[in-house]
Design an enzyme around this catalytic site. Structure first.
Site, PDB file in Angstrom:
ATOM      1  N   GLN A 101      32.020  50.826  66.214  1.00  0.00           N
ATOM      2  CA  GLN A 101      30.980  51.553  65.487  1.00  0.00           C
ATOM      3  C   GLN A 101      30.608  50.916  64.153  1.00  0.00           C
ATOM      4  OE1 GLN A 101      33.191  55.475  66.461  1.00  0.00           O
ATOM      5  NE2 GLN A 101      31.058  56.085  66.244  1.00  0.00           N
ATOM      6  N   ARG A 159      42.128  55.212  58.428  1.00  0.00           N
ATOM      7  CA  ARG A 159      42.259  55.062  59.883  1.00  0.00           C
ATOM      8  C   ARG A 159      41.077  54.228  60.382  1.00  0.00           C
ATOM      9  NH1 ARG A 159      40.320  59.041  64.547  1.00  0.00           N
ATOM     10  NH2 ARG A 159      41.195  57.865  66.290  1.00  0.00           N
ATOM     11  N   HIS A 212      40.022  52.644  70.789  1.00  0.00           N
ATOM     12  CA  HIS A 212      38.938  53.592  70.507  1.00  0.00           C
ATOM     13  C   HIS A 212      37.756  53.192  71.399  1.00  0.00           C
ATOM     14  CE1 HIS A 212      37.415  56.597  67.305  1.00  0.00           C
ATOM     15  NE2 HIS A 212      36.430  56.473  68.182  1.00  0.00           N
ATOM     16  N   ASN A 268      42.408  57.023  71.049  1.00  0.00           N
ATOM     17  CA  ASN A 268      41.500  58.021  70.503  1.00  0.00           C
ATOM     18  C   ASN A 268      40.875  58.823  71.634  1.00  0.00           C
ATOM     19  OD1 ASN A 268      39.747  59.191  68.307  1.00  0.00           O
ATOM     20  ND2 ASN A 268      38.167  58.462  69.711  1.00  0.00           N
ATOM     21  N   GLU A 269      41.065  60.128  71.614  1.00  0.00           N
ATOM     22  CA  GLU A 269      40.357  61.055  72.504  1.00  0.00           C
ATOM     23  C   GLU A 269      40.282  60.599  73.960  1.00  0.00           C
ATOM     24  OE1 GLU A 269      36.496  61.982  70.883  1.00  0.00           O
ATOM     25  OE2 GLU A 269      37.336  63.040  69.171  1.00  0.00           O
ATOM     26  N   ASN A 284      41.338  65.696  66.398  1.00  0.00           N
ATOM     27  CA  ASN A 284      39.942  65.515  66.012  1.00  0.00           C
ATOM     28  C   ASN A 284      39.238  66.826  66.291  1.00  0.00           C
ATOM     29  OD1 ASN A 284      40.576  62.853  65.575  1.00  0.00           O
ATOM     30  ND2 ASN A 284      39.293  62.023  67.197  1.00  0.00           N
ATOM     31  N   TYR A 305      35.574  69.041  65.806  1.00  0.00           N
ATOM     32  CA  TYR A 305      34.158  69.168  65.415  1.00  0.00           C
ATOM     33  C   TYR A 305      33.647  70.593  65.571  1.00  0.00           C
ATOM     34  CZ  TYR A 305      34.237  64.214  64.776  1.00  0.00           C
ATOM     35  OH  TYR A 305      34.561  62.974  64.274  1.00  0.00           O
ATOM     36  N   GLU A 313      40.178  63.310  62.525  1.00  0.00           N
ATOM     37  CA  GLU A 313      38.719  63.263  62.365  1.00  0.00           C
ATOM     38  C   GLU A 313      38.206  64.673  62.148  1.00  0.00           C
ATOM     39  OE1 GLU A 313      36.300  61.478  65.468  1.00  0.00           O
ATOM     40  OE2 GLU A 313      37.723  59.830  65.700  1.00  0.00           O
ATOM     41  N   TRP A 342      35.754  62.065  59.183  1.00  0.00           N
ATOM     42  CA  TRP A 342      34.922  61.144  59.942  1.00  0.00           C
ATOM     43  C   TRP A 342      33.561  61.176  59.299  1.00  0.00           C
ATOM     44  CZ3 TRP A 342      35.823  57.522  63.563  1.00  0.00           C
ATOM     45  CH2 TRP A 342      34.676  56.882  64.075  1.00  0.00           C
ATOM     46  N   GLU A 369      26.600  55.530  66.307  1.00  0.00           N
ATOM     47  CA  GLU A 369      27.115  56.768  66.894  1.00  0.00           C
ATOM     48  C   GLU A 369      26.884  56.757  68.421  1.00  0.00           C
ATOM     49  OE1 GLU A 369      29.160  59.142  66.074  1.00  0.00           O
ATOM     50  OE2 GLU A 369      28.705  60.320  67.865  1.00  0.00           O
ATOM     51  N   TRP A 370      27.509  55.797  69.092  1.00  0.00           N
ATOM     52  CA  TRP A 370      27.542  55.748  70.561  1.00  0.00           C
ATOM     53  C   TRP A 370      26.166  55.951  71.189  1.00  0.00           C
ATOM     54  CZ3 TRP A 370      31.840  53.283  70.969  1.00  0.00           C
ATOM     55  CH2 TRP A 370      32.950  53.607  70.182  1.00  0.00           C
TER      56      TRP A 370
HETATM   57  C1  GBH Z   1      34.450  61.509  67.979  1.00  0.00           C
HETATM   58  O1  GBH Z   1      34.178  62.061  69.206  1.00  0.00           O
HETATM   59  C2  GBH Z   1      34.722  60.051  68.121  1.00  0.00           C
HETATM   60  O2  GBH Z   1      36.113  59.783  68.066  1.00  0.00           O
HETATM   61  C3  GBH Z   1      33.973  59.212  67.149  1.00  0.00           C
HETATM   62  O3  GBH Z   1      33.996  57.874  67.566  1.00  0.00           O
HETATM   63  C4  GBH Z   1      32.574  59.739  66.967  1.00  0.00           C
HETATM   64  O4  GBH Z   1      31.766  58.901  66.209  1.00  0.00           O
HETATM   65  C5  GBH Z   1      32.684  61.091  66.322  1.00  0.00           C
HETATM   66  O5  GBH Z   1      33.504  61.919  67.059  1.00  0.00           O
HETATM   67  C6  GBH Z   1      31.344  61.783  66.140  1.00  0.00           C
HETATM   68  O6  GBH Z   1      30.723  61.984  67.361  1.00  0.00           O
HETATM   69  O7  GBH Z   1      27.955  69.855  72.664  1.00  0.00           O
HETATM   70  O8  GBH Z   1      27.624  70.854  70.542  1.00  0.00           O
HETATM   71  O9  GBH Z   1      29.584  71.414  71.758  1.00  0.00           O
HETATM   72  C7  GBH Z   1      33.676  63.365  69.174  1.00  0.00           C
HETATM   73  C8  GBH Z   1      33.712  64.080  70.483  1.00  0.00           C
HETATM   74  C9  GBH Z   1      32.473  65.426  71.946  1.00  0.00           C
HETATM   75  C10 GBH Z   1      32.800  66.201  69.687  1.00  0.00           C
HETATM   76  C11 GBH Z   1      31.354  66.386  72.117  1.00  0.00           C
HETATM   77  C12 GBH Z   1      31.726  67.234  69.881  1.00  0.00           C
HETATM   78  C13 GBH Z   1      30.465  68.497  71.651  1.00  0.00           C
HETATM   79  C14 GBH Z   1      29.466  69.070  70.708  1.00  0.00           C
HETATM   80  N1  GBH Z   1      32.743  65.120  70.594  1.00  0.00           N
HETATM   81  N2  GBH Z   1      31.396  67.477  71.216  1.00  0.00           N
HETATM   82  S1  GBH Z   1      28.585  70.376  71.457  1.00  0.00           S
END
Ligand code: GBH
Length: 446
Positions: free
Chosen positions: A20, A77, A121, A165-166, A292, A294, A355, A396, A403-404
């Protein structure tokens, strides 16, 4: 509310990953990764963005280390790109690839920042993918060989490593749904990619601990599975998702056994690719579990004929969203940490938030990110007060990056990056985090 006070020694940091940020995909003998190949496929990455340059961190790492020092973090990290170290995935080691990580590690140590490398990763060498990737058992053994080469070079300066990672996201997005590299759409036939990643983790963990005396962590994504409505059908859907997302990647590591996926309509009873002795390897002692976080996931009963025993549901319109559209639900982080603590008890090693962060469109005045981070730091503190053993928190991420599948559209950085000029501009959230870290370090009032 007053600023929460974290325990003495609590660790603050930021996280990133190689593909990334680095760019320089063809430099110093780096091999091709699945992400190099995937980003060249038409139509899979928003606006056809590639990571050929990314943040040019491969050349600008000195500037990035200076930013980390200004921020005052204890730990950084980052991830090591397997194709830089073993370009063909197996066989010859590329010393120039290791040279780069040595420069990075030494630069961090000079500034008093602890390096915390992730060893995988998502950037698998393409040559291994051509041979079946993580669907193949062999890949686990190749991973351990690559890890050994890294540890031989850096093990005298790196005391702790994150193996993977994940692995859930890599399996589901990469092998089941085709949204990430390697772009396979195998649905539940992707399950061997879970086992072989975990086997790779276990083999690497054993060698890092036994041969290098290092500490080992595994990072999973944790997203509490919440039923959309309080009905038996939706609760069943949430349980099934929980089994696949959390327990499949945590039970074998901490308890030495797989959850019974067949109970959730997810797979036949026995997983045929699991061999005798594998679970003993996978449940090698662990020094920390990386979390991690979110957002939580809302689940509903699946429509008739669905191949999966759950369906994703939307959070109600009143729930705030990040620029990515992800719901902002800080108490889900407290929930995750408390649930892990209660469910795994004595088997649970210390927890690390490896993260947490959000995408936000603002150039510099990213008040939304400050609010997100502030609420989540408080959520971690609340979990500690409820008995969770959390040792550190990593944002993060340092700089906006690739961002992928979203390319450069989502900006997760404490630092804005102009992707034309590579100019770095710290945002309001950078200042906020710097001040938080400084305040937490000040001696307590008597
Ligand atoms: C991480 O993955 C990665 O490790 C990192 O590389 C990446 O840049 C970062 O997060 C940010 O994306 O559909 O609204 O419920 C995150 C994995 C998978 C987290 C999908 C949030 C669903 C959001 N994610 N997920 S939602």
């Amino acid at each position: 509310m007053d600023e929460p006070r974290f325990p003495d020694g609590f660790v603050w940091g930021v996280a990133s990953s190689a593909f990334q940020v680095e760019g320089a995909l063809e430099e110093d003998g780096r091999g091709v990764s699945v992400w190099d190949a995937f980003t060249r496929r038409p139509g899979v990455i928003r606006d056809g963005h590639t990571a050929d340059v990314a943040c040019d961190h491969y050349h600008r790492y000195g500037e990035d280390i200076a930013l980390l020092a200004e921020l005052g973090v204890d730990v950084y990290r980052f991830s090591i790109a397997w194709p830089r170290v073993v370009p063909a995935g197996a066989g010859a080691v590329n010393p120039r690839g290791l040279d780069f990580y040595e420069r990075l590690v030494d630069g961090l140590l000079e500034r008093g920042i602890t390096p915390l490398p992730t060893l995988f990763h998502w950037d698998l060498p393409q040559a291994l993918e051509d041979a079946g990737g993580w669907l193949e058992r062999d890949t686990a053994h190749r991973f351990a060989e690559y890890v050994s080469a890294v540890a031989v070079r850096l093990g005298d300066r790196v005391g702790a490593w994150i193996t993977l990672n994940e692995p859930f996201e890599h399996m589901s997005l990469g092998y089941a749904l085709g949204e990430h590299a390697p772009g396979r759409t195998l649905l539940l036939d992707a399950l061997p990619a879970a086992h072989h990643q975990l086997l790779g983790h276990g083999l690497a963990a054993r060698l890092l601990r036994e041969e290098h005396g290092a500490k080992v962590l595994l990072t999973n994504s944790y997203s509490p599975a919440r039923p959309a409505r309080d009905t038996p059908a939706d609760r069943g859907a949430a349980d099934a998702y929980d089994a696949l997302h959390r327990r499949l990647f945590t039970d074998p590591v901490l308890l030495g056994r797989y959850p019974d996926l067949s109970a959730y309509g997810l797979a036949a009873g026995a997983l045929p690719y699991v061999r005798d002795g594998d679970l003993a390897v996978i449940s090698a002692p662990l020094d920390g579990l990386g979390v991690n976080y979110y957002n939580p996931t809302l689940l509903a009963a699946p429509p008739a004929g669905s191949p999966l025993p759950f369906d994703f549901a939307e959070f109600p319109p009143g729930v705030p969203r990040t620029a990515f559209g992800w719901p902002v639900v800080p108490d889900g982080l407290t929930q995750t940490l408390v649930e892990l603590t209660e469910l795994y008890g004595e088997a649970l090693p210390p927890l690390w938030i490896t993260e947490n962060g959000c995408s936000c469109d603002a150039y510099v005045e990213d008040g939304d990110r400050v609010a997100y981070l502030d609420a989540h730091v408080r959520a971690v503190h609340a979990a500690i007060e409820r008995g969770a053993d959390v040792r550190g928190y990593l944002v993060w991420t340092l700089t906006d990056n690739f961002e992928w599948a979203e390319g450069y559209h989502q900006r997760f950085g404490l630092v804005h990056v102009d992707h034309e000029t590579q100019k770095r501009t710290p945002r309001a959230s950078f200042t906020w985090y710097r001040d938080l870290i400084a305040a937490q370090r000040r001696p307590r009032a008597a």
